[in-house]
Write an enzyme that holds these catalytic residues in place. Sequence first.
Site, short mmCIF file in Angstrom:
data_model
loop_
_atom_site.label_atom_id
_atom_site.label_comp_id
_atom_site.label_asym_id
_atom_site.label_seq_id
_atom_site.Cartn_x
_atom_site.Cartn_y
_atom_site.Cartn_z
N ARG A 1 8.60 -65.05 -48.06
CA ARG A 1 9.68 -64.12 -48.41
C ARG A 1 9.20 -62.68 -48.33
O ARG A 1 9.52 -61.95 -47.41
CB ARG A 1 10.21 -64.44 -49.82
CG ARG A 1 11.57 -63.80 -50.14
CD ARG A 1 11.51 -62.33 -50.49
NE ARG A 1 10.72 -62.04 -51.68
CZ ARG A 1 10.49 -60.82 -52.14
NH1 ARG A 1 11.00 -59.76 -51.51
NH2 ARG A 1 9.73 -60.63 -53.22
N ASP A 2 8.39 -62.27 -49.28
CA ASP A 2 7.92 -60.88 -49.32
C ASP A 2 7.12 -60.53 -48.07
O ASP A 2 7.18 -59.40 -47.58
CB ASP A 2 7.06 -60.69 -50.58
CG ASP A 2 6.82 -59.23 -50.91
OD1 ASP A 2 7.59 -58.38 -50.44
OD2 ASP A 2 5.87 -58.94 -51.65
N HIS B 1 0.67 -58.66 -58.86
CA HIS B 1 1.21 -58.67 -57.49
C HIS B 1 0.73 -57.38 -56.82
O HIS B 1 1.41 -56.35 -56.88
CB HIS B 1 2.75 -58.73 -57.56
CG HIS B 1 3.44 -58.81 -56.24
ND1 HIS B 1 4.19 -59.89 -55.86
CD2 HIS B 1 3.50 -57.93 -55.20
CE1 HIS B 1 4.70 -59.67 -54.65
NE2 HIS B 1 4.29 -58.48 -54.23
N HIS C 1 -0.81 -54.90 -53.74
CA HIS C 1 -0.94 -54.59 -52.32
C HIS C 1 -2.32 -53.99 -52.07
O HIS C 1 -3.00 -53.54 -52.99
CB HIS C 1 0.17 -53.63 -51.89
CG HIS C 1 1.51 -54.28 -51.78
ND1 HIS C 1 2.49 -53.83 -50.93
CD2 HIS C 1 2.04 -55.36 -52.40
CE1 HIS C 1 3.57 -54.60 -51.03
NE2 HIS C 1 3.32 -55.53 -51.92
N CYS D 1 6.17 -52.61 -48.08
CA CYS D 1 7.37 -52.18 -48.80
C CYS D 1 8.12 -51.14 -47.98
O CYS D 1 7.58 -50.07 -47.69
CB CYS D 1 6.99 -51.59 -50.16
SG CYS D 1 8.42 -50.99 -51.08
N ASN E 1 0.67 -57.24 -48.80
CA ASN E 1 0.14 -57.83 -50.02
C ASN E 1 -1.31 -58.23 -49.81
O ASN E 1 -1.76 -58.44 -48.68
CB ASN E 1 0.94 -59.10 -50.36
CG ASN E 1 2.39 -58.82 -50.66
OD1 ASN E 1 2.72 -58.40 -51.74
ND2 ASN E 1 3.25 -59.07 -49.68
#
Length: 304
Positions: free
Chosen positions: A15-16, A207, A209, A240, A249
Amino acid sequence: MSLPASVRLVEVGPRDGLQNEARQIDTATKIELIARLSSAGLRHIEAASFVSPRWVPQMADGAQVMAGLSRQQGVTYAALTPNLQGLEAALAAGVDEVAVFSAASESFTQKNINCSIAESIERFVPVIERAQEAGIQVRGYVSTVLGCPYQGEIAPEQVAAVSRDLYQLGCYEISLGDTLGCGTPIAAKRMLEAVQREVPLTHLAAHFHNTYGQALANLYALLEEGLSIIDSSVAGLGGCPYAKGASGNVATEDVVYLLHGLGIHTGVDLAQLAATGRWISTQLQRPLASQVGLALTTDTTQGA
């Protein structure tokens, strides 16, 4: 505090990791990626996003992805659902868990979802209530916990306040996102110290990056504090769209290598995971962003 004996990894790559890819990725590739990740031992996978296809066209096939999965027992297949319409679609698709998201920065929240932090949290009330009615757990994301592209430094107390509000609304777990990847270990520890005054440590995840190459150092700093839930993305996929220069990430392969080196149990087969990272990078026609993945999948028999 001593290091945790085990860490639960939340794999966000499908997803991300994929949502900002410029080239449309076919549904079959997404399904295969999720299957490979679960086969490698990952037990919590963010599989889809039920948002407006106008805003995130890459995630428009969330229902088809969920329908095409050969689900493995013991694996949680989660989805991002920012509103009630998205939640209903996710429930119809049979997701195991949903997530909502806000930020610790007022400016970032305005740029990202066109409202204030307070308004964003208020919008989640019916979403969380409906999910609880359906017996589905809700996870809460808080972005920009260590810095904002518009506001700069973020006070740890602000991160704590947003985390508390989401937790009190019914989010069982709060994922703390260093969206810019600009944090340092001391800043990460101070942030966690403030947040865990409001939310129990066992309900917090990191979470991070890797924009400034600090993600592993920051994660180690929080592991020292006892944090035992980490979000990561296979092959370091992601970024992002609202944070200029924010790279992907932290790579799941790199995190697993660190954890195994510390004697921390993950349940993940690193060799199989590294092969998956190489495979998806090839599918996306992009360089592999995992240092461990590169080391494990490069032919070292060839001399320089």
